[in-house]
Design a protein around this motif. Sequence first.
Motif, PDB file in Angstrom:
ATOM      1  N   ASP A   9      19.051  17.532   6.818  1.00 46.92           N
ATOM      2  CA  ASP A   9      18.981  16.270   7.311  1.00 46.92           C
ATOM      3  C   ASP A   9      17.984  15.326   6.798  1.00 46.92           C
ATOM      4  O   ASP A   9      17.915  14.250   7.215  1.00 46.92           O
ATOM      5  CB  ASP A   9      19.386  16.011   8.790  1.00 46.92           C
ATOM      6  CG  ASP A   9      18.005  16.506   9.518  1.00 46.92           C
ATOM      7  OD1 ASP A   9      17.198  17.121   9.040  1.00 46.92           O
ATOM      8  OD2 ASP A   9      17.947  16.351  10.871  1.00 46.92           O
ATOM      9  N   GLN A  10      17.128  16.020   5.900  1.00 48.46           N
ATOM     10  CA  GLN A  10      16.060  15.282   5.310  1.00 48.46           C
ATOM     11  C   GLN A  10      16.467  14.758   3.833  1.00 48.46           C
ATOM     12  O   GLN A  10      16.916  15.535   2.987  1.00 48.46           O
ATOM     13  CB  GLN A  10      14.937  15.968   5.362  1.00 48.46           C
ATOM     14  CG  GLN A  10      14.258  15.862   6.784  1.00 48.46           C
ATOM     15  CD  GLN A  10      12.597  16.541   6.518  1.00 48.46           C
ATOM     16  OE1 GLN A  10      12.430  17.347   5.771  1.00 48.46           O
ATOM     17  NE2 GLN A  10      11.860  15.926   7.359  1.00 48.46           N
ATOM     18  N   VAL A  11      16.237  13.547   3.465  1.00 51.49           N
ATOM     19  CA  VAL A  11      16.447  12.992   1.982  1.00 51.49           C
ATOM     20  C   VAL A  11      14.952  12.593   1.553  1.00 51.49           C
ATOM     21  O   VAL A  11      14.165  11.961   2.219  1.00 51.49           O
ATOM     22  CB  VAL A  11      17.208  11.744   2.342  1.00 51.49           C
ATOM     23  CG1 VAL A  11      17.321  11.164   0.618  1.00 51.49           C
ATOM     24  CG2 VAL A  11      18.500  12.103   2.573  1.00 51.49           C
ATOM     25  N   LYS A  12      14.457  13.353   0.384  1.00 56.78           N
ATOM     26  CA  LYS A  12      13.345  12.994  -0.157  1.00 56.78           C
ATOM     27  C   LYS A  12      13.577  11.845  -1.367  1.00 56.78           C
ATOM     28  O   LYS A  12      14.330  11.995  -2.085  1.00 56.78           O
ATOM     29  CB  LYS A  12      12.670  14.161  -0.833  1.00 56.78           C
ATOM     30  CG  LYS A  12      11.200  14.044  -1.555  1.00 56.78           C
ATOM     31  CD  LYS A  12      10.591  15.367  -1.915  1.00 56.78           C
ATOM     32  CE  LYS A  12      10.194  16.060  -0.917  1.00 56.78           C
ATOM     33  NZ  LYS A  12       9.588  17.293  -1.396  1.00 56.78           N
ATOM     34  N   LEU A  13      12.898  10.783  -1.206  1.00 55.60           N
ATOM     35  CA  LEU A  13      13.100   9.339  -2.031  1.00 55.60           C
ATOM     36  C   LEU A  13      11.700   9.315  -2.870  1.00 55.60           C
ATOM     37  O   LEU A  13      10.638   9.640  -2.269  1.00 55.60           O
ATOM     38  CB  LEU A  13      13.316   8.334  -1.429  1.00 55.60           C
ATOM     39  CG  LEU A  13      14.577   8.300  -0.293  1.00 55.60           C
ATOM     40  CD1 LEU A  13      14.461   7.270   0.433  1.00 55.60           C
ATOM     41  CD2 LEU A  13      15.933   8.474  -1.163  1.00 55.60           C
ATOM     42  N   GLY A  14      12.132   9.147  -4.084  1.00 52.85           N
ATOM     43  CA  GLY A  14      10.929   8.676  -5.040  1.00 52.85           C
ATOM     44  C   GLY A  14      10.868   7.216  -5.119  1.00 52.85           C
ATOM     45  O   GLY A  14      12.127   6.774  -5.320  1.00 52.85           O
ATOM     46  N   ILE A  15      10.005   6.568  -5.163  1.00 54.71           N
ATOM     47  CA  ILE A  15       9.925   5.201  -5.319  1.00 54.71           C
ATOM     48  C   ILE A  15       8.894   4.757  -6.646  1.00 54.71           C
ATOM     49  O   ILE A  15       7.793   5.124  -6.769  1.00 54.71           O
ATOM     50  CB  ILE A  15       9.178   4.350  -4.289  1.00 54.71           C
ATOM     51  CG1 ILE A  15      10.469   4.784  -3.079  1.00 54.71           C
ATOM     52  CG2 ILE A  15       9.159   2.787  -4.250  1.00 54.71           C
ATOM     53  CD1 ILE A  15       9.638   4.274  -1.540  1.00 54.71           C
ATOM     54  N   ASP A  16       9.486   3.826  -7.575  1.00 54.17           N
ATOM     55  CA  ASP A  16       8.784   3.649  -8.617  1.00 54.17           C
ATOM     56  C   ASP A  16       8.796   2.242  -8.864  1.00 54.17           C
ATOM     57  O   ASP A  16       9.622   1.328  -8.612  1.00 54.17           O
ATOM     58  CB  ASP A  16       9.485   4.140 -10.084  1.00 54.17           C
ATOM     59  CG  ASP A  16       8.615   3.726 -11.160  1.00 54.17           C
ATOM     60  OD1 ASP A  16       7.787   3.404 -10.946  1.00 54.17           O
ATOM     61  OD2 ASP A  16       9.150   3.949 -12.456  1.00 54.17           O
ATOM     62  N   ALA A  17       7.430   1.722  -8.275  1.00 57.16           N
ATOM     63  CA  ALA A  17       7.337   0.296  -8.371  1.00 57.16           C
ATOM     64  C   ALA A  17       5.888  -0.269  -8.577  1.00 57.16           C
ATOM     65  O   ALA A  17       5.135   0.753  -8.800  1.00 57.16           O
ATOM     66  CB  ALA A  17       7.337  -0.050  -6.405  1.00 57.16           C
ATOM     67  N   PRO A  18       5.762  -1.419  -8.819  1.00 53.33           N
ATOM     68  CA  PRO A  18       4.256  -1.820  -9.416  1.00 53.33           C
ATOM     69  C   PRO A  18       3.269  -1.799  -8.410  1.00 53.33           C
ATOM     70  O   PRO A  18       3.608  -1.532  -7.279  1.00 53.33           O
ATOM     71  CB  PRO A  18       4.432  -3.311  -9.520  1.00 53.33           C
ATOM     72  CG  PRO A  18       5.935  -3.590  -9.888  1.00 53.33           C
ATOM     73  CD  PRO A  18       6.657  -2.610  -8.863  1.00 53.33           C
ATOM     74  N   LYS A  19       2.101  -1.307  -8.708  1.00 47.28           N
ATOM     75  CA  LYS A  19       1.045  -1.039  -8.130  1.00 47.28           C
ATOM     76  C   LYS A  19       0.671  -1.971  -7.022  1.00 47.28           C
ATOM     77  O   LYS A  19       0.006  -1.805  -5.944  1.00 47.28           O
ATOM     78  CB  LYS A  19      -0.278  -0.513  -8.697  1.00 47.28           C
ATOM     79  CG  LYS A  19      -0.108   0.676  -9.571  1.00 47.28           C
ATOM     80  CD  LYS A  19      -1.326   1.169 -10.024  1.00 47.28           C
ATOM     81  CE  LYS A  19      -0.847   2.426 -10.815  1.00 47.28           C
ATOM     82  NZ  LYS A  19      -2.321   3.301 -11.037  1.00 47.28           N
ATOM     83  N   ASN A  20       0.993  -3.369  -7.189  1.00 50.94           N
ATOM     84  CA  ASN A  20       0.626  -4.275  -6.550  1.00 50.94           C
ATOM     85  C   ASN A  20       1.491  -4.537  -5.210  1.00 50.94           C
ATOM     86  O   ASN A  20       1.365  -5.569  -4.121  1.00 50.94           O
ATOM     87  CB  ASN A  20       0.431  -5.602  -7.077  1.00 50.94           C
ATOM     88  CG  ASN A  20       1.865  -5.965  -7.835  1.00 50.94           C
ATOM     89  OD1 ASN A  20       2.656  -5.533  -8.254  1.00 50.94           O
ATOM     90  ND2 ASN A  20       2.047  -7.414  -7.797  1.00 50.94           N
ATOM     91  N   ILE A  21       2.512  -3.712  -5.135  1.00 46.46           N
ATOM     92  CA  ILE A  21       3.666  -3.719  -4.171  1.00 46.46           C
ATOM     93  C   ILE A  21       3.276  -2.472  -2.986  1.00 46.46           C
ATOM     94  O   ILE A  21       3.296  -1.403  -3.447  1.00 46.46           O
ATOM     95  CB  ILE A  21       5.041  -3.455  -4.625  1.00 46.46           C
ATOM     96  CG1 ILE A  21       5.347  -4.783  -5.352  1.00 46.46           C
ATOM     97  CG2 ILE A  21       5.942  -3.435  -3.439  1.00 46.46           C
ATOM     98  CD1 ILE A  21       6.785  -4.818  -6.233  1.00 46.46           C
TER      99      ILE A  21
END
Length: 75
Positions: free
Chosen positions: A28-40
């Motif tokens: 029941d666990q989902v591992k997410l990766g987030i690619d975003a600018p460092k200022n966020i």
Amino acid sequence: MLVLTRKVGESIQIGNDIELKVVSINGDQVKLGIDAPKNIDIHRSEIYQQILEENKNASQLTPDTINLLKNTKND
């Protein structure tokens, strides 16, 4: 609220700068990766709520603090 279905390896694009990718699913666990600018800033929602509450508490002046500020002299 927009609800989307994604499989491992698939992603969601948010605007031009943010990509949310499903890295793995384990039970029941989902591992997410987030690619975003460092200022966020990116936080889990429960941590974000704690930050908001701490900021609110820190911004409130007590009568003692007000009196202390009144009695502070600029030297």
